[in-house]
Design a protein around this motif. Structure first.
Motif, short mmCIF file in Angstrom:
data_model
loop_
_atom_site.label_atom_id
_atom_site.label_comp_id
_atom_site.label_asym_id
_atom_site.label_seq_id
_atom_site.Cartn_x
_atom_site.Cartn_y
_atom_site.Cartn_z
N MET A 1 -7.21 -0.86 7.36
CA MET A 1 -8.28 -1.18 8.29
C MET A 1 -9.29 -2.17 7.70
O MET A 1 -9.88 -2.98 8.41
CB MET A 1 -9.03 0.09 8.70
CG MET A 1 -8.22 1.01 9.61
SD MET A 1 -9.26 2.22 10.44
CE MET A 1 -10.05 3.05 9.08
N ALA A 2 -9.47 -2.11 6.36
CA ALA A 2 -10.44 -2.97 5.70
C ALA A 2 -10.10 -4.45 5.90
O ALA A 2 -10.99 -5.31 5.91
CB ALA A 2 -10.50 -2.64 4.21
N MET A 35 -9.44 -5.89 8.44
CA MET A 35 -9.97 -6.42 9.71
C MET A 35 -11.40 -6.94 9.56
O MET A 35 -11.89 -7.64 10.43
CB MET A 35 -9.96 -5.33 10.79
CG MET A 35 -8.57 -4.81 11.10
SD MET A 35 -8.53 -3.52 12.36
CE MET A 35 -10.08 -2.65 12.16
N TRP A 36 -12.05 -6.55 8.49
CA TRP A 36 -13.47 -6.88 8.35
C TRP A 36 -13.78 -8.38 8.40
O TRP A 36 -14.70 -8.78 9.13
CB TRP A 36 -14.04 -6.22 7.10
CG TRP A 36 -15.41 -6.70 6.73
CD1 TRP A 36 -15.79 -7.29 5.57
CD2 TRP A 36 -16.60 -6.65 7.55
NE1 TRP A 36 -17.11 -7.60 5.59
CE2 TRP A 36 -17.64 -7.23 6.81
CE3 TRP A 36 -16.87 -6.19 8.84
CZ2 TRP A 36 -18.94 -7.35 7.29
CZ3 TRP A 36 -18.17 -6.32 9.33
CH2 TRP A 36 -19.18 -6.89 8.56
N ARG A 80 0.87 -1.17 0.00
CA ARG A 80 0.00 0.00 0.00
C ARG A 80 0.91 1.22 0.00
O ARG A 80 1.75 1.38 0.90
CB ARG A 80 -0.88 -0.03 1.25
CG ARG A 80 -1.60 1.26 1.56
CD ARG A 80 -2.75 1.45 0.64
NE ARG A 80 -3.60 2.58 1.02
CZ ARG A 80 -4.23 3.32 0.12
NH1 ARG A 80 -4.09 3.07 -1.17
NH2 ARG A 80 -5.01 4.32 0.51
N GLY A 138 -7.57 3.49 5.36
CA GLY A 138 -8.78 2.75 5.03
C GLY A 138 -8.53 1.33 4.56
O GLY A 138 -9.19 0.38 5.00
N LEU A 159 -14.02 -9.54 11.91
CA LEU A 159 -15.19 -8.96 12.56
C LEU A 159 -16.48 -9.63 12.06
O LEU A 159 -17.37 -9.95 12.83
CB LEU A 159 -15.22 -7.45 12.29
CG LEU A 159 -16.17 -6.62 13.13
CD1 LEU A 159 -15.81 -6.71 14.60
CD2 LEU A 159 -16.11 -5.15 12.67
N PHE A 206 -18.45 2.52 9.25
CA PHE A 206 -17.40 1.50 9.32
C PHE A 206 -16.97 1.07 7.92
O PHE A 206 -15.79 0.91 7.63
CB PHE A 206 -17.92 0.27 10.09
CG PHE A 206 -16.93 -0.86 10.18
CD1 PHE A 206 -16.02 -0.92 11.23
CD2 PHE A 206 -16.89 -1.86 9.21
CE1 PHE A 206 -15.10 -1.95 11.32
CE2 PHE A 206 -15.96 -2.89 9.29
CZ PHE A 206 -15.06 -2.94 10.35
N PHE A 207 -17.97 0.92 7.01
CA PHE A 207 -17.64 0.45 5.67
C PHE A 207 -17.12 1.56 4.77
O PHE A 207 -16.17 1.36 4.02
CB PHE A 207 -18.87 -0.23 5.06
CG PHE A 207 -19.32 -1.42 5.83
CD1 PHE A 207 -18.60 -2.61 5.76
CD2 PHE A 207 -20.42 -1.36 6.68
CE1 PHE A 207 -18.97 -3.72 6.50
CE2 PHE A 207 -20.80 -2.45 7.43
CZ PHE A 207 -20.08 -3.65 7.35
N SER A 208 -17.73 2.73 4.88
CA SER A 208 -17.28 3.82 3.99
C SER A 208 -15.85 4.24 4.34
O SER A 208 -15.05 4.54 3.46
CB SER A 208 -18.24 5.00 4.05
OG SER A 208 -18.41 5.43 5.38
N GLU A 209 -15.51 4.24 5.63
CA GLU A 209 -14.15 4.60 6.03
C GLU A 209 -13.12 3.61 5.51
O GLU A 209 -11.98 3.96 5.27
CB GLU A 209 -14.05 4.64 7.57
CG GLU A 209 -14.52 5.94 8.17
CD GLU A 209 -14.54 5.88 9.70
OE1 GLU A 209 -14.91 6.90 10.30
OE2 GLU A 209 -14.18 4.82 10.28
N ARG A 210 -13.55 2.37 5.37
CA ARG A 210 -12.63 1.32 4.90
C ARG A 210 -12.75 1.10 3.40
O ARG A 210 -12.21 0.14 2.87
CB ARG A 210 -12.89 0.03 5.66
CG ARG A 210 -12.33 0.09 7.07
CD ARG A 210 -12.97 -0.93 7.98
NE ARG A 210 -12.43 -0.79 9.34
CZ ARG A 210 -12.78 0.17 10.20
NH1 ARG A 210 -13.69 1.07 9.83
NH2 ARG A 210 -12.25 0.24 11.39
N LYS A 211 -13.52 1.93 2.76
CA LYS A 211 -13.73 1.84 1.31
C LYS A 211 -14.28 0.45 0.93
O LYS A 211 -13.94 -0.10 -0.11
CB LYS A 211 -12.43 2.13 0.54
CG LYS A 211 -11.85 3.50 0.86
CD LYS A 211 -10.59 3.75 0.04
CE LYS A 211 -10.09 5.18 0.15
NZ LYS A 211 -9.54 5.52 1.48
N LEU A 212 -15.08 -0.12 1.82
CA LEU A 212 -15.66 -1.44 1.54
C LEU A 212 -17.04 -1.29 0.93
O LEU A 212 -17.87 -0.51 1.42
CB LEU A 212 -15.75 -2.27 2.83
CG LEU A 212 -14.44 -2.77 3.42
CD1 LEU A 212 -14.66 -3.31 4.83
CD2 LEU A 212 -13.82 -3.83 2.54
#
Lengths: 136, 306
Positions: free
Chosen positions: A119-120, A122-123, A104, A116, A126, B294-300
């Motif tokens: 952090m993504a 981690m989804w 990245r 972002g 979760l 949570f999703f928008s911050e992670r671009k998910l």
């Protein structure tokens, strides 16, 4: 949701022959879809000094960080085998390369833990905690 | 001149220097500053200082140093050898600013312009001489910008040193001529022996003078233009010649700090253009639910089509 009835098929068995490519995620939008001379222009200029990765893109300084795919996941780069001529036709997509990590890149400062994309990752953990079956 | 240290990594700035003559640590000295390769779109810019005891000014003059621009490459090489032979009383130091350093600095978020970059390189070199024990009393500088401001800046930095900033100083003061020779020899060597970090195979080294106006330089820039990456690090991306060619021949790249405006930019950045308030909104179906922060911050995003 698309209104047509076409089906997109991902040929997952092609993953076995797929290349393992080094991936770079840049902090800019490049108006280009297609191959790029990464191995000639980019990879040889990446520097990794004491865990600080640096490179330049279009003359601008970037700093990088390795990001691993979430555990149990594999990254896939998909490529359409043949573009269908109408939106009624099925689409076939094959795996052109697989990856377990990528770099990245960020402009001037290294990506931090509140990036972002970092952090993504981690989804999945979760999601598992929220949606997974509960052990008795 | 050995550029080995610079050549091991020609993407960064590098300092090269001669040993400090003992005489310069014991006697009042004069020092000249000049640069080479300010204008070219290719290769490094080199800042040079040369110093000697004030009492040795005439000896330096006797070496027949002259403004490097009036000399041929061979003459410059010979004069540099003479300066090297005079190392009992002449010292020099160079700051090689790689083209990548220049591009990176000038294209930073907070722009660092070429004048500031140049002044800082010059100040850094004078500081180095003082820190190395040179008894500095007089400084002579060649300038392209306004002389007064530069003179003031240098005088403030080095109290007790008499600073003279003068256009064409390289032809007026031998110690500045000597600095210009050191800088130009280094620049020539760096350009001639440039090792491309990129994997380009045998590179055509017929790049001409490196000045944007040189047709050879221009055709080299066209030949080595890559639509995605632009150029090898040998090129100063921040030069308008390079930028103009990239704007027309390479694919467009958008950065988050670009100063774009208009409806197109707004649409691209997913912002709402003011014009959109005047158009009719597509109003079929229910309002889609906004995903959680949570999703928008992670671009998910959920994907259901490719």
């Amino acid at each position: 949701m698309s209104a047509n009835s076409s089906v997109t098929v991902v040929q997952l068995d092609s993953a076995a022959q797929a290349n393992k490519e080094q991936l770079h995620l840049l902090p800019c939008e490049i108006e280009h879809n297609g191959p790029a001379e990464v191995s000639r222009f980019y990879s040889p200029t990446v520097k990794d000094h004491k865990h600080e990765m640096t490179v330049s893109f279009r003359g601008r300084p970037l700093k990088g960080q390795e990001v691993n795919c979430p555990q149990g996941y594999t990254g896939l780069v998909l490529k359409e085998v043949q573009r269908p001529s109408s939106d009624q036709e099925d689409r076939i997509v094959k795996v052109s390369s697989v990856f377990n990590n990528f770099t990245r890149w960020n402009l001037e400062t290294p990506p931090t833990s509140d990036d972002g994309v970092v952090m993504a990752m981690m989804w999945p953990k979760l999601a598992e905690a929220i949606h997974g079956p509960i052990d008795e | 001149m050995d550029l080995g240290e610079f050549e091991t990594d020609n993407s960064v700035s590098c300092r090269l220097s001669s040993p400090i003559p003992d005489l310069c640590k014991n006697e009042d000295c004069c020092l000249g500053i000049d640069e080479a390769g300010r204008g070219p779109v290719l290769g490094p810019m080199v800042y040079g200082i040369c110093f000697c005891p004030v009492s040795k000014k005439e000896d330096l003059k006797a070496l027949k140093v002259a403004d490097s621009k009036t000399l041929t490459e061979t003459e410059r090489e010979n004069l540099f050898m003479k300066l090297d032979e005079a190392k009992s009383y002449v010292g020099w130091a160079l700051q090689i600013l790689s083209p990548n350093t220049i591009s990176n600095s000038m294209l930073q978020r907070s722009k660092y312009n070429l004048n500031a970059l140049s002044h800082d390189a010059a100040i850094g070199l004078v500081r180095y001489a003082i820190d190395s024990g040179v008894q500095l009393k007089e400084v002579f500088v060649d300038t392209v910008g306004p002389a007064e401001k530069y003179q003031e800046k240098l005088s403030q930095q080095f109290p007790g040193v008499e600073v003279t900033v003068r256009p064409k100083a390289d032809s007026l003061f031998p110690v500045v001529s000597a600095a210009s020779i050191c800088a130009k020899v280094a620049r020539d060597h760096a350009v001639k022996g440039w090792k491309f970090a990129e994997d380009l195979g045998d590179v055509d080294t017929d790049y001409g003078s490196g000045y944007p106006s040189d047709p050879k330089t221009k055709s080299w820039l066209l030949k080595y233009l890559d639509p995605v990456f632009g150029y090898p690090q040998f090129v100063r991306f921040s030069w308008s010649t390079a930028q103009t060619l990239l704007d027309t021949k390479a694919v467009t790249v958008h950065w988050d700090d670009d100063e774009e405006d208009g409806e197109k930019a707004a649409a691209r950045q997913n912002n709402t253009s003011v014009l959109s308030y005047f158009s009719r909104k597509p109003s079929h179906g229910a309002h889609p639910r906004e995903p959680h922060r949570f999703f928008s911050e992670r671009k998910l995003q959920s994907v259901d089509t490719l």
